[in-house]
Motif scaffolding. Structure first.
Motif, PDB file in Angstrom:
ATOM      1  N   VAL A   1      -4.241  -1.302   8.437  1.00  0.00           N
ATOM      2  CA  VAL A   1      -2.751  -1.184   7.960  1.00  0.00           C
ATOM      3  C   VAL A   1      -2.038  -2.468   8.656  1.00  0.00           C
ATOM      4  O   VAL A   1      -2.013  -2.681   9.786  1.00  0.00           O
ATOM      5  N   ARG A   2      -1.552  -3.482   8.048  1.00  0.00           N
ATOM      6  CA  ARG A   2      -0.742  -4.455   8.262  1.00  0.00           C
ATOM      7  C   ARG A   2       0.482  -3.839   8.808  1.00  0.00           C
ATOM      8  O   ARG A   2       1.238  -3.155   7.891  1.00  0.00           O
TER       9      ARG A   2
ATOM     10  N   ASP B   1       1.030  -3.620   4.299  1.00  0.00           N
ATOM     11  CA  ASP B   1       0.061  -3.648   3.368  1.00  0.00           C
ATOM     12  C   ASP B   1      -1.209  -3.272   3.884  1.00  0.00           C
ATOM     13  O   ASP B   1      -1.361  -2.630   5.050  1.00  0.00           O
ATOM     14  N   MET B   2      -2.164  -2.575   3.050  1.00  0.00           N
ATOM     15  CA  MET B   2      -3.069  -1.541   3.419  1.00  0.00           C
ATOM     16  C   MET B   2      -4.390  -2.070   2.413  1.00  0.00           C
ATOM     17  O   MET B   2      -4.385  -2.003   1.393  1.00  0.00           O
ATOM     18  N   PHE B   3      -5.535  -1.954   3.483  1.00  0.00           N
ATOM     19  CA  PHE B   3      -6.928  -2.223   2.710  1.00  0.00           C
ATOM     20  C   PHE B   3      -7.856  -1.158   3.197  1.00  0.00           C
ATOM     21  O   PHE B   3      -7.908  -0.745   4.354  1.00  0.00           O
ATOM     22  N   LEU B   4      -8.702  -0.492   2.198  1.00  0.00           N
ATOM     23  CA  LEU B   4      -9.756   0.359   2.615  1.00  0.00           C
ATOM     24  C   LEU B   4     -10.971  -0.407   2.606  1.00  0.00           C
ATOM     25  O   LEU B   4     -11.453  -0.817   1.685  1.00  0.00           O
TER      26      LEU B   4
ATOM     27  N   ILE C   1      -5.011  -0.789  -1.027  1.00  0.00           N
ATOM     28  CA  ILE C   1      -4.165   0.452  -1.267  1.00  0.00           C
ATOM     29  C   ILE C   1      -2.660   0.357  -1.803  1.00  0.00           C
ATOM     30  O   ILE C   1      -2.014  -0.302  -1.081  1.00  0.00           O
ATOM     31  N   LYS C   2      -2.558   0.917  -2.816  1.00  0.00           N
ATOM     32  CA  LYS C   2      -0.949   0.935  -3.317  1.00  0.00           C
ATOM     33  C   LYS C   2      -0.316   2.034  -2.901  1.00  0.00           C
ATOM     34  O   LYS C   2      -1.131   3.416  -2.916  1.00  0.00           O
ATOM     35  N   PHE C   3       0.735   1.979  -2.239  1.00  0.00           N
ATOM     36  CA  PHE C   3       1.349   3.411  -1.805  1.00  0.00           C
ATOM     37  C   PHE C   3       2.651   3.475  -2.272  1.00  0.00           C
ATOM     38  O   PHE C   3       3.684   2.481  -2.418  1.00  0.00           O
TER      39      PHE C   3
END
Length: 188
Positions: A8-9, A169-172, A186-188
Motif C-alpha cells: 500500500v503506497r 495505490d495498492m498492489f497484491l 487493487i481498485k478500492f
C-alpha cells in the motif's frame, strides 16, 4: 499455500519544501482515502500489518490495523529512498528521478541509488514471505519503494509505471512458497 502481500503506497500527504520528510502528515484528502482503504480491508483476512516508519505510511494503514485489532510493526527497510543531503526543487527532482530510473546505480551525495533501495526492499520482503507462509500481510510503504519491488519481479514496472502510481495505490503480490505467482493492482 498462497502468501498474500498487499503493498500500500501511502495516501496524499502535506508537502512543504524543506519540511521534515519523516514526520510529514496526511492531507485532508489523504485522510479521506484512508477510510476507503480501511473499508476495503474489512472483508479481507489480514494476519499482520507492517509499515515503513514514516508517519504518512503508518497513518495510511492505521485504520486497517485498528479494525483488525493488530499492531503496526515498523520495518525500517520499507522506508522511502533518501534522495540527497540537499533540497532539490521540482525541476531538479524530476531530472534526478529520470536519471535514477535510467541508471539504478546513480545517486546524489548523501542519497541512495535505486539499486540499493531495491536490494534492501527485496531482502526485507523475502524475509516477510519466508516467515509468513500462507498468511495475508499489509505493508505500508512509498511510491519509489513499491515501484522498485514490482520492477524486481517484472521489468515492465519502469519509470513510466512509477510516474503512474497514485497516492494511495495498492498492489497484491501472491507467492507460492517463495516464488511470485502474480501481481495485481487493487481498485478500492
Amino acid at each position: 499455500m498462497t502468501t498474500k502481500i498487499y503493498l500500500v503506497r501511502h495516501a496524499q500527504s502535506k508537502y512543504v519544501p524543506h519540511d521534515d520528510d519523516f514526520h510529514r502528515p496526511l492531507s485532508k484528502k489523504g485522510k479521506e482515502d484512508v477510510e476507503k482503504i480501511t473499508k476495503y480491508f474489512k472483508k479481507v483476512n489480514i494476519n499482520r500489518v507492517l509499515s515503513s516508519p514514516y508517519t504518512r505510511a503508518v497513518h495510511t494503514i492505521e485504520g486497517v490495523a485498528n479494525t483488525k485489532g493488530l499492531d503496526i510493526e515498523l520495518i525500517d527497510d520499507f522506508r522511502e529512498r533518501k534522495v540527497s543531503n540537499k533540497y532539490l526543487d521540482d525541476k531538479e527532482f524530476s531530472k534526478f528521478v529520470k536519471h535514477q530510473w535510467e541508471d539504478f546505480n546513480y545517486f546524489l551525495e548523501g542519497g541512495e541509488s535505486l539499486k540499493e533501495v531495491q536490494e534492501r526492499g527485496i531482502k526485507a520482503l523475502k524475509t516477510v514471505v519466508e516467515e509468513n507462509e500462507g498468511k495475508s500481510i499489509i505493508i505500508g510503504t512509498h511510491g519509489t519503494w513499491l515501484g522498485l519491488i514490482l520492477n524486481y519481479f517484472d521489468k515492465k514496472y519502469d519509470y513510466e509505471f512509477w510516474k503512474s502510481i497514485k497516492m494511495p495505490d495498492m498492489f497484491l503480490l501472491s507467492f507460492e512458497e517463495e516464488n511470485i505467482k502474480s501481481i495485481k493492482q487493487i481498485k478500492f
